[in-house]
Design an enzyme around this catalytic site. Sequence first.
Site, mmCIF file in Angstrom:
data_model
loop_
_atom_site.group_PDB
_atom_site.id
_atom_site.type_symbol
_atom_site.label_atom_id
_atom_site.label_comp_id
_atom_site.label_asym_id
_atom_site.label_seq_id
_atom_site.Cartn_x
_atom_site.Cartn_y
_atom_site.Cartn_z
ATOM 1 N N LYS A 44 0.855 -1.196 0.000
ATOM 2 C CA LYS A 44 0.000 0.000 0.000
ATOM 3 C C LYS A 44 0.896 1.253 0.000
ATOM 4 O O LYS A 44 1.944 1.279 0.649
ATOM 5 C CB LYS A 44 -0.881 -0.065 1.254
ATOM 6 C CG LYS A 44 -1.811 1.100 1.448
ATOM 7 C CD LYS A 44 -3.108 0.953 0.696
ATOM 8 C CE LYS A 44 -3.975 2.201 0.860
ATOM 9 N NZ LYS A 44 -4.995 2.327 -0.182
ATOM 10 N N CYS A 138 -3.127 8.021 -8.050
ATOM 11 C CA CYS A 138 -4.335 7.952 -7.218
ATOM 12 C C CYS A 138 -5.250 9.117 -7.620
ATOM 13 O O CYS A 138 -4.847 10.275 -7.542
ATOM 14 C CB CYS A 138 -3.934 8.047 -5.756
ATOM 15 S SG CYS A 138 -5.325 7.950 -4.648
ATOM 16 N N LYS A 176 3.815 4.491 -11.706
ATOM 17 C CA LYS A 176 2.453 3.988 -11.938
ATOM 18 C C LYS A 176 1.591 5.083 -12.543
ATOM 19 O O LYS A 176 1.467 6.181 -11.987
ATOM 20 C CB LYS A 176 1.860 3.491 -10.623
ATOM 21 C CG LYS A 176 0.477 2.876 -10.799
ATOM 22 C CD LYS A 176 0.084 2.101 -9.564
ATOM 23 C CE LYS A 176 -1.317 1.552 -9.651
ATOM 24 N NZ LYS A 176 -1.700 0.819 -8.440
HETATM 25 C C1 LIG Z 1 -9.613 -0.072 -2.361
HETATM 26 C C2 LIG Z 1 -8.472 0.254 -3.258
HETATM 27 C C3 LIG Z 1 -7.361 0.928 -2.768
HETATM 28 C C4 LIG Z 1 -6.269 1.232 -3.601
HETATM 29 N N1 LIG Z 1 -5.179 1.866 -3.082
HETATM 30 C C5 LIG Z 1 -4.095 2.116 -3.880
HETATM 31 C C6 LIG Z 1 -2.909 2.688 -3.342
HETATM 32 O O1 LIG Z 1 -2.794 2.962 -2.145
HETATM 33 N N2 LIG Z 1 -1.895 2.933 -4.205
HETATM 34 C C7 LIG Z 1 -1.944 2.627 -5.537
HETATM 35 O O2 LIG Z 1 -0.981 2.857 -6.268
HETATM 36 N N3 LIG Z 1 -3.063 2.050 -6.065
HETATM 37 C C8 LIG Z 1 -4.128 1.796 -5.269
HETATM 38 N N4 LIG Z 1 -5.243 1.197 -5.800
HETATM 39 C C9 LIG Z 1 -5.287 0.894 -7.265
HETATM 40 C C10 LIG Z 1 -4.926 -0.565 -7.573
HETATM 41 O O3 LIG Z 1 -3.612 -0.879 -7.176
HETATM 42 C C11 LIG Z 1 -5.094 -0.871 -9.084
HETATM 43 O O4 LIG Z 1 -4.218 -0.039 -9.821
HETATM 44 C C12 LIG Z 1 -6.515 -0.652 -9.600
HETATM 45 O O5 LIG Z 1 -7.477 -0.954 -8.620
HETATM 46 C C13 LIG Z 1 -6.820 -1.502 -10.842
HETATM 47 O O6 LIG Z 1 -6.573 -2.879 -10.632
HETATM 48 P P1 LIG Z 1 -7.683 -3.944 -10.115
HETATM 49 O O7 LIG Z 1 -8.830 -3.923 -11.100
HETATM 50 O O8 LIG Z 1 -6.956 -5.260 -10.080
HETATM 51 O O9 LIG Z 1 -8.098 -3.502 -8.748
HETATM 52 C C14 LIG Z 1 -6.330 0.881 -4.974
HETATM 53 C C15 LIG Z 1 -7.453 0.199 -5.474
HETATM 54 C C16 LIG Z 1 -8.515 -0.118 -4.645
HETATM 55 C C17 LIG Z 1 -9.696 -0.859 -5.208
#
Ligand SMILES: Cc1cc2nc3c(=O)[nH]c(=O)nc-3n(C[C@H](O)[C@H](O)[C@H](O)COP(=O)(O)O)c2cc1C
Length: 366
Positions: A44, A138, A176
């Site tokens: 995270k 983000c 990212k």
């Molecule tokens: C609840 C939640 C919290 C997230 N927190 C972060 C974070 O702290 N830092 C980050 O780079 N991406 C964060 N993301 C983004 C994910 O790492 C990812 O890039 C995005 O959700 C797309 O992938 P997925 O469909 O597999 O979730 C978060 C996503 C979700 C759903």
Amino acid sequence: MDLSITVNGIKFPNPFLLGSGPPGTNARVLAKSFEAGWGGAVAKTVSLESAKVVNVVPRYGKLRSRSTGEVIGFENIELISDRPIEVWLQEFREVKKEYPNNVLIASIMEEYEKSRWQELTKMVQDTGVDAFELNFSCPHGMTERKMGSEMGEHPDLTEEVTSWVTEVAKIPVWAKMTPNITNIREPALAAVEGGAVGISAINTILSVIGVDLDTLRPMPTVEGHAVPGGYSCQAVRPIALRMVSQLALGLPKDVSISGIGGIENSHDALQFFLLGSSTVQICTGVMLQGVKMVDELKEGVTKFMTDKGFESVQEMVGKSLPYFSTHMDLVQKMKAAKRSKAGEASRDNEWAQKDITEKTAELTSN
Ligand SMILES: Cc1cc2nc3c(=O)[nH]c(=O)nc-3n(C[C@H](O)[C@H](O)[C@H](O)COP(=O)(O)O)c2cc1C
């Protein structure tokens, strides 16, 4: 089957990584995922002052399939980690000591100030993590403090901040990307100019998951009000695949890509490899299915590789990219295949002669 892959000089036991978010939110969950068989994890996102990070409840919203109720889209308004950096530094050390062969990537984010980024980079690097992922992506909350996608949406800032980090980093740096831009190649190339050797894509897509028709309030609703949040889960996968392919075709060959967005099983992961990702990250999928989902990822990818005769994950990376072309070229190819009549037969004035749903089905490939 050996699923290991070496990316930017780091050996990943397999290409499956937890994406930054709840699945990597403390040392206990990171340890649990490595025990379960994940090759690596992006923890995270951390920053210097966690006290400034205050999360709200509720902070998630789901989009369900009308027919089955399955979750197909997911919105969050969660911020980065609210845990103190001192605690994180200790935990990075512990996790790395306990699991030296798993790859631990630290996701970092700071305000627009060189000394803050460099201080954070140096202190996290000292814990022995394997690489950095810079969170320029983000899309909510942190942007009000000019962090996250506020940087990723401006290539000049992306390049500058990346160069601050790479000036002091001795380990590989990935950046990212936010998908909330017109051309993802611009900020990605800027990050590469700044010294990044890998690009992670995509973070979440800015969204409003719905409006509660009883209360008339947009969701997720906090004390009667809302803000747009980040969209993830299977609904975003086609957009992520498109962006990953654009990156793979547009970046220098030695820049690695970590594919993210809507991956839930081995079929999804394979498509990201074929379009140029060397590793894949999963966040929402793990939140909905649990860390055990890695078993199917490994089995499914192993079976595919055996069936198709691939001997390593590396061999699959980018295999489908040569099949992208231009629309003009597709028309030429149809003509060459003497199928130009197919195009003629489906000109727009045909639509009125058939039911629109029938005509849609006739023109659909899968
Ligand atoms: C609840 C939640 C919290 C997230 N927190 C972060 C974070 O702290 N830092 C980050 O780079 N991406 C964060 N993301 C983004 C994910 O790492 C990812 O890039 C995005 O959700 C797309 O992938 P997925 O469909 O597999 O979730 C978060 C996503 C979700 C759903």
